[in-house]
Each structure stands twice: as C-alpha cells, then as structure tokens.
Design a protein around this motif. Structure first.
Motif, PDB file in Angstrom:
ATOM      1  N   SER A 115      47.367  19.114 -17.536  1.00  0.00           N
ATOM      2  CA  SER A 115      46.581  19.946 -16.605  1.00  0.00           C
ATOM      3  C   SER A 115      45.547  20.768 -17.361  1.00  0.00           C
ATOM      4  O   SER A 115      44.392  20.899 -16.919  1.00  0.00           O
ATOM      5  CB  SER A 115      47.513  20.867 -15.814  1.00  0.00           C
ATOM      6  N   GLY A 116      45.952  21.327 -18.512  1.00  0.00           N
ATOM      7  CA  GLY A 116      45.000  22.102 -19.308  1.00  0.00           C
ATOM      8  C   GLY A 116      43.855  21.246 -19.819  1.00  0.00           C
ATOM      9  O   GLY A 116      42.679  21.626 -19.737  1.00  0.00           O
ATOM     10  N   LEU A 144      38.746  29.963 -18.369  1.00  0.00           N
ATOM     11  CA  LEU A 144      39.841  28.991 -18.360  1.00  0.00           C
ATOM     12  C   LEU A 144      40.885  29.329 -19.419  1.00  0.00           C
ATOM     13  O   LEU A 144      42.092  29.249 -19.159  1.00  0.00           O
ATOM     14  CB  LEU A 144      39.280  27.587 -18.586  1.00  0.00           C
ATOM     15  N   GLY A 145      40.416  29.723 -20.615  1.00  0.00           N
ATOM     16  CA  GLY A 145      41.366  30.095 -21.664  1.00  0.00           C
ATOM     17  C   GLY A 145      42.228  31.279 -21.268  1.00  0.00           C
ATOM     18  O   GLY A 145      43.459  31.269 -21.441  1.00  0.00           O
ATOM     19  N   TYR A 162      48.571  32.299 -16.776  1.00  0.00           N
ATOM     20  CA  TYR A 162      49.428  31.433 -15.960  1.00  0.00           C
ATOM     21  C   TYR A 162      50.723  31.107 -16.695  1.00  0.00           C
ATOM     22  O   TYR A 162      51.819  31.171 -16.116  1.00  0.00           O
ATOM     23  CB  TYR A 162      48.676  30.144 -15.617  1.00  0.00           C
ATOM     24  N   LEU A 187      44.695  30.217 -18.425  1.00  0.00           N
ATOM     25  CA  LEU A 187      45.828  29.424 -18.901  1.00  0.00           C
ATOM     26  C   LEU A 187      46.876  30.312 -19.573  1.00  0.00           C
ATOM     27  O   LEU A 187      48.089  30.125 -19.378  1.00  0.00           O
ATOM     28  CB  LEU A 187      45.342  28.340 -19.868  1.00  0.00           C
TER      29      LEU A 187
END
Length: 380
Positions: free
Chosen positions: A69-70, A231-232, A238, A235
């Motif tokens: 996913s990443g 995004l980093g 999350y 992630l």
C-alpha cells in the motif's frame, strides 16, 4: 490463518484504480462512468461477501499489504507528477485523513467527542506560520512543534470535558471552535480576517515551491514535493495509530469508551486515558494544520470554521467510527467528489449530502465498519 493474499491485493488495486480514474477524469461523463463502475463493483462486492475475505486477507498478511500500500501510494504520486490540481486534491485528501486519525483516537477509541477539530487544525497552521516567519527553526522541526502547540491549546478544554459528558461535552468543543475563529479575526498580530502568508517549506536547502526539473523538456509539479512529505507523515501517523489500537493501550481506551464506570472499577484511570487520547488527537490535527499551511502558502480564519469541523466528523462517521482504514475512501468521497461534480454546480453539496445519507442508510456502521476485537488472535 491461511487466508489468501489475493482479496486484499485485489481491493488495493481496485481502490487505486478508482482514485486515479476519479482524479484524472476531466469530462463529466468520465466522472459519471467512474462512479457507476465503482458503485457496481461495491454492490457486487457486498453481494459476494468480499468484505469478509478482504478483512481476512488483511489480517493474515498485514505487513505485506502495508508495504504494498505504501509503495502504491508513492506510485500514485509519480503518475500524477505533472498534474497540479490533481496533486493538490491528493494532498488535501491525505491531510484530511491525518486529521481524521486524530478524531479516530479521540472519538473512535476513547469516546471523547470533539466538534472543534478545525480549531486545532488552525492552531497547528498558525503556529507553523508564526514559527516559519519569525524564527530560523528547521521547517521539518516546526511541523511536530505545531502539533504540540495544538495539544497544549487543547489542554484548556480538559477540565470542562472531564466534568461533562455527551451533549454537554459536544457543546463545549463547539463553543471553543467559535471562540477560536473570533480570536483569530480580532487578532491583528495574526493577520486578522485577512490571514497571513506562509513561507514555502524548505528541507535541507530544497525549496518545495520550486518545480522539479528532470531535463530541459521535463518538469514535475512542485506539488510532488508536498505530496511526498504529506504521504510520509501520513504513513508514520497511520502506522502509529494502528499500533496503538492493537496494543494494550488501545484495549484500555476501548474499555473507557464502552463503560467508563466499569473500567474505573477494574483500576483504569478513565480521566488519564481520556486526556491522553484527546492530546494525541489534537497533536495529529495540529500536524495536519501545519502541513496545510505550508501547502497552501496562506491561512485565514475562514479556513477553520465550524463547517470544516463537521466535515472532519462526517469523514470519521462515513468511513466507520474507530476504523482508520475507512478514513481513506471517506476522505476521497468528501474532498474529491464535490470538486469533480461540476455539472451540478451549486447543487453538488446537496448531492454529496444525499450520498452520505444513502451510504449510512445502507451501511450504518460506515463504509468500512470497525470489527470487534478477537482475543488470542488479531485485534480487528
């Protein structure tokens, strides 16, 4: 558990295809086609009970699917590298998911209501703006500091929140959100109603507001910089929230949410757990606010209204209360869909509201309902 990897992988591919199709659709019939195909696929998945198979696949292969996913998320950024508006929407979706993670910890895990999420988002944004313009601190360090500032400001609400419950606690957060916006509008040092400019993000000398030049003929959008940064951070947040959920800390938060009196009888300090959840949630919202301020290069009180708080709460409810995974499709629906449905102009939010009501009627637990904990096995 011997569940196959294929259902989880198929769900990932289908989700990314729908997201890219929606983002890249330029004509209204293309948007309609993507929505129709997505709706048919969703209905077929429910009829064939693919939800259970996907859940079992994720539970059996969590690390493999998390890594895939990443990598897929970075691939999506690469595909959109020359599309300014699409990358901006993608960054906005990620920031809404990040702030939604904070609400999930507060509301979904600990049962602490918060209708002032936009105020904590704004606190982080204004903290980042002030620190970037008035200090020489590294911008990468300012982001977590802004998150801490939101958690610190949120501590002002701890005493009234711990002494009230239900509707009264919700009213306190609503009042705080309104007071926060009023404070910003009358504070000339923060730009008043006109807001204030925010410098571009700089990391080790690299100006994020500069386009990425590959060669003389190829140039990537500067939003690629912000998309990778968002995004980093997302992630990391999350992974931290999922780890918190599956740990004994998450179990204690669930106990406090389900029955505060019973959890206290078993030795849990309910007040301490609620304080921890409220502070963690505000930290995540403040971090999202700091990234939003650098992304937009401008912040104003109008960006942090009570309506914005309701949008964040609706994302948490629509996705499935307490399930971090459900925030992603919910944020896409709330952020991207109204922007793409230009054919109905001013009625697009009416359609969006009807869509949210329809989804909650069909699936009262949200798009991806949170499952009950399993002991001596996976947590969700």
């Amino acid at each position: 558990m011997n569940a196959n990897l294929f259902p989880g992988l198929a769900a990932l591919v289908a989700g990314v295809a729908a997201l890219l199709g929606l983002l890249l659709a330029e004509k209204q019939w293309e948007v309609g086609a993507v929505l129709a195909v997505s709706l048919i696929a969703a209905v077929a998945g429910v009829r064939l009970r693919w939800g259970d198979r996907v859940h079992e696949s994720i539970a059996a292969h969590p690390r493999t699917l998390a890594v895939l996913s990443g990598l897929t998320a970075f691939a999506v950024v690469f595909v959109l590298r020359e599309h300014n508006f699409e990358l901006l929407m993608l960054c906005t979706v990620m920031l809404y998911v990040l702030a939604g993670l904070g609400l999930t910890v507060q509301f979904g895990f600990a049962g602490v209501v918060n209708f002032a999420a936009a105020a904590f988002l704004g606190t982080g944004g204004y903290a980042a703006a002030v620190l970037m313009t008035g200090t020489a601190l590294p911008h990468l360090l300012i982001v977590p500091i802004a998150g801490l500032a939101s958690a610190l400001v949120g501590s002002a609400l701890l005493l009234p929140l711990l002494r009230t419950r239900g509707h009264y606690a919700a009213l306190i957060t609503i009042a705080f959100g309104i007071l926060f916006r009023t404070f910003l509008e009358v504070n000339d040092g923060l730009g008043g109603p006109q807001g204030m400019k925010v410098p571009g993000f700089v990391l080790f000398g690299w100006d994020f507001n500069s386009a990425i030049e590959i060669d003389d003929e190829t140039e990537w959008s500067f939003y690629v910089n912000y998309a990778v940064l968002c995004l980093g951070v997302l992630l990391l947040a999350y992974a931290a929230v999922r780890r918190l959920e599956r740990s004994w800390l998450g179990l204690a938060l669930d106990a406090v949410r389900l029955d505060e009196t019973a959890s206290s009888a078993f030795g849990l300090n309910a007040a301490a757990w609620k304080i921890a959840a409220f502070s963690i949630g505000n930290f995540l919202a403040g971090t999202a606010g700091a990234l939003y301020a650098t992304l937009s290069s401008f912040i104003a009180p109008a960006s942090f209204t009570f309506g914005d708080s309701l949008i964040l709460v609706s994302i948490v409810i629509l996705g499935g209360i307490g399930n971090p995974l459900g925030l992603i499709p919910a944020a896409v629906i709330v952020v991207v869909l109204p922007e793409k449905l230009q054919m109905i102009q001013e009625y697009r939010f009416l359609l969006f509201a009807a869509l949210v009501i329809l989804i909650l009627l069909v699936r009262p637990g949200g798009l991806v309902p949170r499952r009950a904990r399993r002991y001596f096995g996976e947590s969700q």
